[in-house]
Each structure stands twice: as structure tokens, then as C-alpha cells.
Write an enzyme that holds these catalytic residues in place. Structure first.
Site, mmCIF file in Angstrom:
data_model
loop_
_atom_site.group_PDB
_atom_site.id
_atom_site.type_symbol
_atom_site.label_atom_id
_atom_site.label_comp_id
_atom_site.label_asym_id
_atom_site.label_seq_id
_atom_site.Cartn_x
_atom_site.Cartn_y
_atom_site.Cartn_z
ATOM 1 N N HIS A 28 1.079 -1.161 0.345
ATOM 2 C CA HIS A 28 -0.174 -0.214 -0.305
ATOM 3 C C HIS A 28 0.415 1.163 0.481
ATOM 4 O O HIS A 28 0.043 2.354 -0.363
ATOM 5 C CB HIS A 28 -0.878 -0.064 1.131
ATOM 6 C CG HIS A 28 -0.995 0.169 2.310
ATOM 7 N ND1 HIS A 28 -0.422 -0.596 3.527
ATOM 8 C CD2 HIS A 28 0.030 1.951 3.088
ATOM 9 C CE1 HIS A 28 0.019 0.001 4.400
ATOM 10 N NE2 HIS A 28 -0.010 1.273 4.140
ATOM 11 N N ASP A 35 0.093 -7.471 2.221
ATOM 12 C CA ASP A 35 0.828 -6.124 1.977
ATOM 13 C C ASP A 35 2.477 -6.076 1.131
ATOM 14 O O ASP A 35 2.880 -4.633 2.738
ATOM 15 C CB ASP A 35 0.256 -5.983 3.172
ATOM 16 C CG ASP A 35 0.607 -4.507 2.894
ATOM 17 O OD1 ASP A 35 0.488 -3.801 2.163
ATOM 18 O OD2 ASP A 35 0.159 -3.279 4.058
ATOM 19 N N SER A 51 4.723 2.666 7.629
ATOM 20 C CA SER A 51 4.391 1.745 7.036
ATOM 21 C C SER A 51 5.145 1.324 5.694
ATOM 22 O O SER A 51 5.814 2.056 5.728
ATOM 23 C CB SER A 51 2.749 2.506 6.188
ATOM 24 O OG SER A 51 2.265 1.739 6.982
#
Length: 314
Positions: free
Chosen positions: A61, A91, A167
Site C-alpha cells: 500500500h 501487503d 508503513s
């Protein structure tokens, strides 16, 4: 008074040891942590270098559908990078950055983790570059929903603070090894954040390097790692003390058609022990698509052999 002074000195020593442990791990991994920006879109996140030739791990992402990214290191050096492959189901994405890199972040064995271990997150939250937070491994074997709607199994829960921008950055052990890839936090909750286990990331990286994508066989289950009682291990003729418990079965999937049920424990596949969820993920590779696969299943009624024929994961 003497006792109180001794206790204070002991507490100070323990605090100093903890601080030194965290600082040493950050010194080891920090130089390999990078900021990743999508070229042209302005979105950014974190990543870390795993090979001196410029292989960088981040979240799917973070890169999205971008083909090109900019990779900036702690010393300010910016490199162009291209996305080699991405796996929305876990992910995870892999980037190749231009040039060579002296500092790398080694992937550790997430199967050896225990709850309560020190967990250190390094990343670029909210634009505050190369921020360090520390906590513990709160839980193991969690599941979370990927952007594709599928469950990511074997997720690490930690209370190390994460914010947008973390992230793709590493979750690091006190030994200075990457044990997870930071991927999500729960908005409105404090002390609940998640990382994709390093063993899962390692599998995805290997598949992308070999094939450019992750090929998977699919049997239609959600599972977690569980202890395997000694009697069950003896009956199933495996030498391990952990296996995989099926939490849910997809209706009309290969597992359901073969007769597998919720609560079943898979101890082995084709005679090879399944010691955890990451083993199950790894074993269900493209070679098993359309091939009869023998599962050694432990139930309350005993041990049985169940034949499952995986299909290609869409």
C-alpha cells in the site's frame, strides 16, 4: 535506606541495559531504513534495504500501482527505484533501488518470537523522519484483512507506536534483526499495531525474485499456529510440538470438498511437518496446484489422512 539505595541502583542498571539494547539494535538497523515516495503522486512511507545491490522491502500500500519510486536514505542520499513486484495479499512489495548500499537489515526468524520480547519500530511517521519507537511483542499469530479482502495470517501484534508513514518500515528485535514489516495500526486505539511476520515477507520476496509475482495454491482455509500435544505428535508421526489449527473453512473450497472442518489440526502435508502458518503458506506453492495433497489431520477422534486438491489462487 541501604536496601532502597541498592534497589534504585539495580533499577537504574536494568533501565540502562534496556536503553543500551534498544540503541544497539537501532544503530544496527537504522542506517538501512529508508523513506519511499511514489514518483509524481507525493504519497510516502518507509522501507528497508535487505541486500547491498539495492533490494528494498516495503508495503504494497506504500507503492500502490506505481512503477517508479524515490528511495531516500538517512544520510540524505536519494536514489531512483523501480517496483520489482507486489503482493497485495500480504501487503508486501519489493523495490530495486539504483546503486549499491553498505548497510542492510537482515531478516530474522519470526517463528522464534515470544510474547513480551522487545519490539522496535523504525520509520518515517507523519513526516518525522527516522523515528524510533519501542514496545513489546503483544501477540503472535494474529490475522488481519488485506486490501484484497483476504486474510493475512501470522501477523505480529505490537504496542510499539505506529503512525501513518511507518508503513513498510522494519519491526526489529533486541538482537538487531527484522522480525516484521510494519503495516497497520488501529485508528482510535492506543498500543495496538501490526506487522507482517518476517518469515512471510521472506517467502514473498523469494517468489518475486524468482517469478516476478507470488504464485499460490489455494485450499480455502484460515488458520493459526497451535501447540501439538505429544500424543497427537506420536500418532501423526511428526517430531514437532506445533502445528496449524483451521479456524474457518471457505464454503465450496478445496478444503471443504475434501472434508476438512473447523478445529482440525494439520500436522503434516505429504509427510512434511507443518509447524506453523508460515509453513502452510510456503508449502502451498504453485507446484501443488491441481495436485492431490495428503494432509495429516489430528481430530478428537484420532489422526486421519485427508486428500486435498488445491486450485490456483485468483
Amino acid at each position: 535506606m541501604a536496601f532502597a539505595a541498592e534497589k534504585l541502583q539495580s533499577d537504574d542498571a536494568m533501565l540502562d541495559a534496556y536503553s543500551a539494547t534498544v540503541a544497539d539494535a537501532v544503530d544496527r538497523i537504522g542506517p538501512a531504513v529508508c523513506r519511499i515516495e511514489r514518483v509524481g503522486s507525493g504519497g510516502h512511507g518507509s522501507g528497508f534495504v535487505i541486500a547491498q545491490d539495492g533490494l528494498v522491502v516495503t508495503n504494497f500500500h506504500v507503492v500502490g500501482d506505481a512503477r517508479a519510486v524515490r528511495v531516500t536514505m538517512p544520510d540524505g542520499a536519494a536514489r531512483e527505484g523501480r517496483v520489482l513486484g507486489r503482493d497485495p495479499d500480504t501487503d508486501i512489495a519489493l523495490v530495486r533501488a539504483d546503486g549499491s548500499f553498505a548497510d542492510v537489515a537482515p531478516l530474522g526468524d519470526s517463528k522464534r518470537l515470544r510474547r513480551g520480547q522487545i519490539a522496535i519500530a523504525i520509520g518515517n511517521p507523519l513526516g518525522f523522519e527516522w523515528t524510533v519507537t519501542a514496545g513489546v511483542v503483544s501477540a503472535l499469530g494474529r490475522s488481519m484483512r488485506a486490501s484484497t479482502g483476504r486474510l493475512i495470517d501470522d501477523v505480529i501484534q505490537t504496542d510499539a507506536a505506529l503512525n501513518p508513514g511507518n508503513s513498510g518500515g522494519p519491526l526489529v528485535s533486541s538482537a538487531g534483526e527484522v522480525i516484521g514489516v510494519n503495516t497497520a495500526m488501529i485508528h482510535g486505539a492506543q498500543g495496538i499495531a501490526f506487522a507482517v511476520a518476517s518469515n512471510t515477507a521472506n517467502f514473498v520476496i523469494s517468489e518475486i525474485i524468482r517469478f516476478g509475482r507470488v504464485r499460490r495454491a489455494f485450499i480455502g482455509v484460515s488458520a493459526d499456529t497451535t501447540n501439538l500435544p505429544r500424543r497427537a505428535a506420536l500418532l501423526s508421526q511428526v517430531t514437532t510440538n506445533t502445528a496449524v489449527r483451521l479456524r474457518s473453512i471457505e464454503r465450496n473450497g478445496p478444503a471443504a470438498k475434501a472434508g476438512l472442518k473447523e478445529g482440525d489440526i494439520i500436522a503434516a502435508i505429504d509427510g512434511r511437518p507443518v509447524t506453523g502458518v508460515d509453513d502452510l503458506v510456503r508449502m502451498l506453492d504453485a507446484e501443488r496446484i491441481g495436485r492431490e495433497t495428503l494432509c495429516t489431520v489430528v481430530r478428537r477422534t484420532g489422526v486421519s489422512q485427508v486428500v486435498v486438491t488445491p486450485v490456483a489462487r485468483s
